[in-house]
Enzyme design. Structure first.
Site: not given
Ligand code: 13P
Length: 254
Positions: A98, A170
């Site tokens: 992440h 992401e």
């Molecule tokens: P948000 O949905 O708060 O933007 O976060 C996304 C995330 O980092 C999921 O791992």
């Protein structure tokens, strides 16, 4: 491919609050959704035991993910949690790579690769996160950057050892900002990643999934989640609200 919706609760909720959220969620999700969609919650380590006990005892159709794992298996590593310890808690998935961990905790590609190997050795599905910064996107470097992140993450994976994998795009600029990537952007990136991964010996089209995360809300989930190439979502902020999380699940056309 069965879609998957994962709620990443991040550093929120003590274990009592986590139990409450799980129970509310369980009452609110329609039964046919539970059967046709993989629904996963990812609480803090301190809540894993309580959540796992409820899922097992009440036979919930909700699965459990951890938010992190150690790069080490055992030994003098104060504060770390191993993949074996997670396995013993019936944890099915674990988030790795992440951007919050890459940026705030200096996790590099090598550490992330070790974590992925550790998880696979304990039959835990890694949710492998990757994505570019705004600067990399604006400079048109994002596909190269992501391609490198993916190569480093899956280095050394062997066909006979890999069960399931989840690749989660992401983009850093979309996380917690309210600025969601467009379905076109997501499809572009996931298509590239899928093509790359489908050439690897461990690829299995029945089990490997490609998902999106970054400001997913009930307002944008329908378009994203009904795209053929997007197999699901990793939801941060909206997963802390039962109402929003259930709306996101319900936005998948079954
Ligand atoms: P948000 O949905 O708060 O933007 O976060 C996304 C995330 O980092 C999921 O791992």
């Amino acid at each position: 491919m069965k879609k998957i919706i994962i709620g990443n609760w991040k550093l929120n909720l003590d274990h009592l609050e986590a139990i409450q959220l799980l129970q509310k969620l369980n009452y609110s999700i329609e039964e046919d959704k539970e059967e046709k969609i993989d629904i996963v919650v990812s609480p803090s380590h301190t809540s894993l035991r309580s959540i796992q006990t409820i899922i097992d005892t009440d036979k919930l159709n909700i699965q459990l993910s951890a938010q992190d794992v150690s790069q080490f298996s055992e030994g003098p590593y104060t504060g770390e949690v191993s993949s074996h310890q997670l396995n013993k808690l019936n944890v099915s998935y674990c988030i790795v790579g992440h951007s919050e961990r890459r940026i705030e905790f200096n996790e590099n590609d090598e550490i992330i690769n070790k974590k992925i190997h550790n998880l696979i050795s304990e039959d835990i599905t890694p949710i492998i996160c990757f994505g570019e910064s705004l600067e990399q996107r604006n400079n048109d470097q994002y596909l190269d950057h992501i391609s490198n992140q993916i190569d480093a993450a899956v280095k050394g994976l062997r066909k006979d050892k890999v069960n399931n994998l989840i690749f989660a795009y992401e983009p850093i600029w979309a996380i917690g900002t309210g600025e969601v990537a467009s379905a076109i952007d997501v499809v572009e990136v996931l298509s590239m990643v899928k093509e790359k991964i489908s050439e690897k010996p461990f690829y299995d089209s029945d089990t490997v999934r490609f998902i999106y995360g970054g400001s997913v809300t009930p307002d944008n989930s329908h378009e994203l989640l009904n795209s053929k190439i997007i197999d699901g979502a990793l939801v941060g902020g909206s997963s802390l609200s039962v109402e929003k999380f259930v709306k996101i699940i319900n936005s998948i056309d079954l």
